[in-house]
Design a protein around this motif. Structure first.
Motif, PDB file in Angstrom:
ATOM      1  N   VAL A   1       0.881  -1.168   0.000  1.00  0.00           N
ATOM      2  CA  VAL A   1       0.000   0.000   0.000  1.00  0.00           C
ATOM      3  C   VAL A   1       0.914   1.212   0.000  1.00  0.00           C
ATOM      4  N   ARG A   2       0.709   2.124  -0.929  1.00  0.00           N
ATOM      5  CA  ARG A   2       1.633   3.261  -0.989  1.00  0.00           C
ATOM      6  C   ARG A   2       0.950   4.500  -1.546  1.00  0.00           C
ATOM      7  N   GLU A   3       1.474   5.638  -1.135  1.00  0.00           N
ATOM      8  CA  GLU A   3       1.030   6.922  -1.659  1.00  0.00           C
ATOM      9  C   GLU A   3       1.893   7.292  -2.851  1.00  0.00           C
ATOM     10  N   LEU A   4       1.254   7.760  -3.921  1.00  0.00           N
ATOM     11  CA  LEU A   4       1.958   8.211  -5.116  1.00  0.00           C
ATOM     12  C   LEU A   4       1.663   9.684  -5.349  1.00  0.00           C
ATOM     13  N   ASP A   5       2.656  10.402  -5.840  1.00  0.00           N
ATOM     14  CA  ASP A   5       2.414  11.810  -6.136  1.00  0.00           C
ATOM     15  C   ASP A   5       1.740  11.938  -7.499  1.00  0.00           C
ATOM     16  N   SER A   6       1.526  13.169  -7.946  1.00  0.00           N
ATOM     17  CA  SER A   6       0.785  13.394  -9.187  1.00  0.00           C
ATOM     18  C   SER A   6       1.541  12.922 -10.417  1.00  0.00           C
ATOM     19  N   GLN A   7       2.838  12.634 -10.265  1.00  0.00           N
ATOM     20  CA  GLN A   7       3.648  12.100 -11.357  1.00  0.00           C
ATOM     21  C   GLN A   7       3.778  10.581 -11.291  1.00  0.00           C
ATOM     22  N   GLY A   8       3.085   9.967 -10.328  1.00  0.00           N
ATOM     23  CA  GLY A   8       3.149   8.518 -10.192  1.00  0.00           C
ATOM     24  C   GLY A   8       4.354   8.014  -9.434  1.00  0.00           C
ATOM     25  N   ARG A   9       5.061   8.899  -8.745  1.00  0.00           N
ATOM     26  CA  ARG A   9       6.246   8.505  -7.973  1.00  0.00           C
ATOM     27  C   ARG A   9       5.868   8.208  -6.532  1.00  0.00           C
ATOM     28  N   GLU A  10       6.505   7.192  -5.971  1.00  0.00           N
ATOM     29  CA  GLU A  10       6.230   6.821  -4.583  1.00  0.00           C
ATOM     30  C   GLU A  10       6.711   7.897  -3.626  1.00  0.00           C
ATOM     31  N   VAL A  11       5.888   8.219  -2.655  1.00  0.00           N
ATOM     32  CA  VAL A  11       6.225   9.232  -1.659  1.00  0.00           C
ATOM     33  C   VAL A  11       6.941   8.550  -0.490  1.00  0.00           C
TER      34      VAL A  11
ATOM     35  N   VAL B   1      -3.275   0.428  -3.745  1.00  0.00           N
ATOM     36  CA  VAL B   1      -3.350  -0.804  -2.965  1.00  0.00           C
ATOM     37  C   VAL B   1      -3.172  -1.968  -3.926  1.00  0.00           C
ATOM     38  N   ASN B   2      -2.228  -2.860  -3.614  1.00  0.00           N
ATOM     39  CA  ASN B   2      -1.915  -3.973  -4.504  1.00  0.00           C
ATOM     40  C   ASN B   2      -2.455  -5.287  -3.945  1.00  0.00           C
ATOM     41  N   LEU B   3      -3.040  -6.087  -4.830  1.00  0.00           N
ATOM     42  CA  LEU B   3      -3.622  -7.375  -4.475  1.00  0.00           C
ATOM     43  C   LEU B   3      -3.032  -8.436  -5.389  1.00  0.00           C
ATOM     44  N   ASP B   4      -2.448  -9.487  -4.800  1.00  0.00           N
ATOM     45  CA  ASP B   4      -1.889 -10.604  -5.566  1.00  0.00           C
ATOM     46  C   ASP B   4      -2.842 -11.791  -5.518  1.00  0.00           C
ATOM     47  N   LEU B   5      -3.016 -12.459  -6.658  1.00  0.00           N
ATOM     48  CA  LEU B   5      -3.877 -13.629  -6.766  1.00  0.00           C
ATOM     49  C   LEU B   5      -3.029 -14.859  -7.058  1.00  0.00           C
ATOM     50  N   ALA B   6      -3.261 -15.924  -6.303  1.00  0.00           N
ATOM     51  CA  ALA B   6      -2.660 -17.220  -6.591  1.00  0.00           C
ATOM     52  C   ALA B   6      -3.798 -18.222  -6.713  1.00  0.00           C
TER      53      ALA B   6
ATOM     54  N   ALA C   1      -3.555  -3.709  -9.260  1.00  0.00           N
ATOM     55  CA  ALA C   1      -3.208  -2.456  -8.587  1.00  0.00           C
ATOM     56  C   ALA C   1      -4.436  -1.547  -8.622  1.00  0.00           C
ATOM     57  N   PHE C   2      -4.983  -1.268  -7.445  1.00  0.00           N
ATOM     58  CA  PHE C   2      -6.109  -0.338  -7.320  1.00  0.00           C
ATOM     59  C   PHE C   2      -5.556   1.049  -7.005  1.00  0.00           C
ATOM     60  N   THR C   3      -6.051   2.063  -7.688  1.00  0.00           N
ATOM     61  CA  THR C   3      -5.619   3.434  -7.446  1.00  0.00           C
ATOM     62  C   THR C   3      -6.823   4.282  -7.061  1.00  0.00           C
ATOM     63  N   PHE C   4      -6.711   4.947  -5.908  1.00  0.00           N
ATOM     64  CA  PHE C   4      -7.828   5.714  -5.370  1.00  0.00           C
ATOM     65  C   PHE C   4      -7.456   7.191  -5.243  1.00  0.00           C
ATOM     66  N   PRO C   5      -8.412   8.089  -5.529  1.00  0.00           N
ATOM     67  CA  PRO C   5      -8.133   9.520  -5.402  1.00  0.00           C
ATOM     68  C   PRO C   5      -7.887   9.921  -3.948  1.00  0.00           C
ATOM     69  N   GLN C   6      -7.267  11.065  -3.797  1.00  0.00           N
ATOM     70  CA  GLN C   6      -6.991  11.590  -2.463  1.00  0.00           C
ATOM     71  C   GLN C   6      -8.294  11.855  -1.708  1.00  0.00           C
ATOM     72  N   PHE C   7      -8.283  11.558  -0.420  1.00  0.00           N
ATOM     73  CA  PHE C   7      -9.455  11.775   0.422  1.00  0.00           C
ATOM     74  C   PHE C   7      -9.029  12.444   1.717  1.00  0.00           C
ATOM     75  N   VAL C   8      -9.965  13.132   2.360  1.00  0.00           N
ATOM     76  CA  VAL C   8      -9.698  13.818   3.620  1.00  0.00           C
ATOM     77  C   VAL C   8      -9.998  12.907   4.801  1.00  0.00           C
ATOM     78  N   LYS C   9     -11.163  12.275   4.761  1.00  0.00           N
ATOM     79  CA  LYS C   9     -11.580  11.459   5.903  1.00  0.00           C
ATOM     80  C   LYS C   9     -11.634   9.972   5.571  1.00  0.00           C
ATOM     81  N   THR C  10     -12.447   9.580   4.579  1.00  0.00           N
ATOM     82  CA  THR C  10     -12.677   8.149   4.403  1.00  0.00           C
ATOM     83  C   THR C  10     -12.617   7.716   2.943  1.00  0.00           C
ATOM     84  N   LEU C  11     -12.214   6.456   2.769  1.00  0.00           N
ATOM     85  CA  LEU C  11     -12.219   5.773   1.474  1.00  0.00           C
ATOM     86  C   LEU C  11     -12.894   4.427   1.660  1.00  0.00           C
TER      87      LEU C  11
END
Length: 317
Positions: free
Chosen positions: A45-55, A206-211, A283-293
């Motif tokens: 699980v990681r935060e990415l900036d607007s250029q797609g780079r890991e923070v 958020v990344n999810l692996d399937l086996a 790989a799920f990508t979610f917009p920035q939120f203040v309180k809840t996702l």
């Protein structure tokens, strides 16, 4: 075959490894048939900036491997049906290397913690069979059980996975939509509250692996997994990404919405599917939120002889 259709209509058997978000599913009625299964492992699980780079200092290497997961299980009425709800929650303050100060990953936004606020808890419940996987404990599904992990009273924020195992078909509200869930499907949520984003325009990945069964050949080497991805539509707009993959004697089907609830409002989300080393990853990508996702997908087994997904659909009201 007829037996596949019959098992595909039953609730799946669900196991949890170490009371963590590593979830193994077998078809209903299979008595944990080792020839047909899927494992969902929640990874980075990681935060990415607007250029797609890991923070820097804003990532969790593997959610399934975190030791401070708080695990609870109880029965609730959800969407008009009885559900066994399992919640696995992690306070960000217990993540090693997760810093309260921002640094790296771009300078496109504020340098401070733009959303370091308390978020409201989500009370949605989720499923799960009461049998933990190999090294997990066996649970009584009618009891609520918390692990020895620290309480989740965190000002830094938290992330959680919830699962719902229904005893009958249900209809669950999801923003402006209604998700019809068959009892043969496992509904699971990805939730977060008060993630301390380091800049405007940042996203959460958020990344999810399937086996799946049969992902190795007779020599034990990885096999290239074949899967199908298509978009299901409501009217003229895409509704979900549908991923279908063989999991032994049956197929497994994931219904992945292209929208999430961000601070209570519907917003677009990204779903990227890839395959390498015998495993499929999402790989799920979610917009920035203040309180809840809140993000609300489905997974279930289907007869390999059928060409369509189950009859449950996500529809606009």
């Amino acid at each position: 075959p007829a037996w596949c259709a019959e098992e595909a209509a039953l609730p799946p058997v669900v196991q949890f490894a170490d009371k963590a978000p590593k979830i193994r599913l077998y078809p209903g009625g299979s008595d944990r048939d080792e020839d047909t299964w899927i494992v969902l492992t929640f990874g980075m699980v990681r935060e990415l900036d607007s250029q797609g780079r890991e923070v820097s200092s804003r990532s969790i290497p593997s959610l399934a491997d975190e030791e401070a997961i708080r695990w609870t299980q109880e029965r609730r009425i959800v969407g008009g049906a009885d559900a066994l709800v399992t919640r696995m929650e992690l306070s960000l303050e217990h993540v090693g290397g997760f810093d309260t100060t921002c640094g790296g990953g771009g300078d496109d936004g504020d340098d401070g913690d733009s959303n370091d606020k308390d978020g409201s808890d989500s009370d949605d419940e989720h499923d799960g069979d009461s049998n933990d996987e190999d090294d997990g404990d066996s649970r009584d599904p009618d009891t609520r059980d918390s692990s020895s992990a620290p309480p989740t009273t965190s000002t830094l924020g938290r992330i959680a996975v919830e699962t719902y195992l229904f005893s009958s078909d249900a209809s669950v509200e999801y923003g402006n939509f209604s998700i019809d869930v068959l009892r043969s499907q496992l509904k699971f949520n990805i939730e977060s509250a008060s993630w301390p984003f380091c800049g405007t325009g940042h996203v959460l990945e958020v990344n999810l692996d399937l086996a799946v069964a049969g992902d190795h050949d007779e020599g034990g080497d990885d096999k290239d997994q074949k899967y199908q991805v298509r978009e299901a539509e409501t009217g003229s707009k895409p509704k979900s990404t549908i991923l279908r993959q063989n999991a032994g004697e049956m197929d497994v089907l994931l219904d992945l919405p292209v929208a999430a609830l961000v601070d209570g409002a519907t917003a677009g989300s990204g779903v990227a599917v890839s395959s390498a080393g015998g495993k499929t990853s999402i790989a799920f990508t979610f917009p920035q939120f203040v309180k809840t996702l809140l993000y609300d997908p489905l997974v279930g087994f289907v007869d390999p002889d059928t060409s369509s997904r189950p009859s449950a659909t996500t529809t606009a009201p």
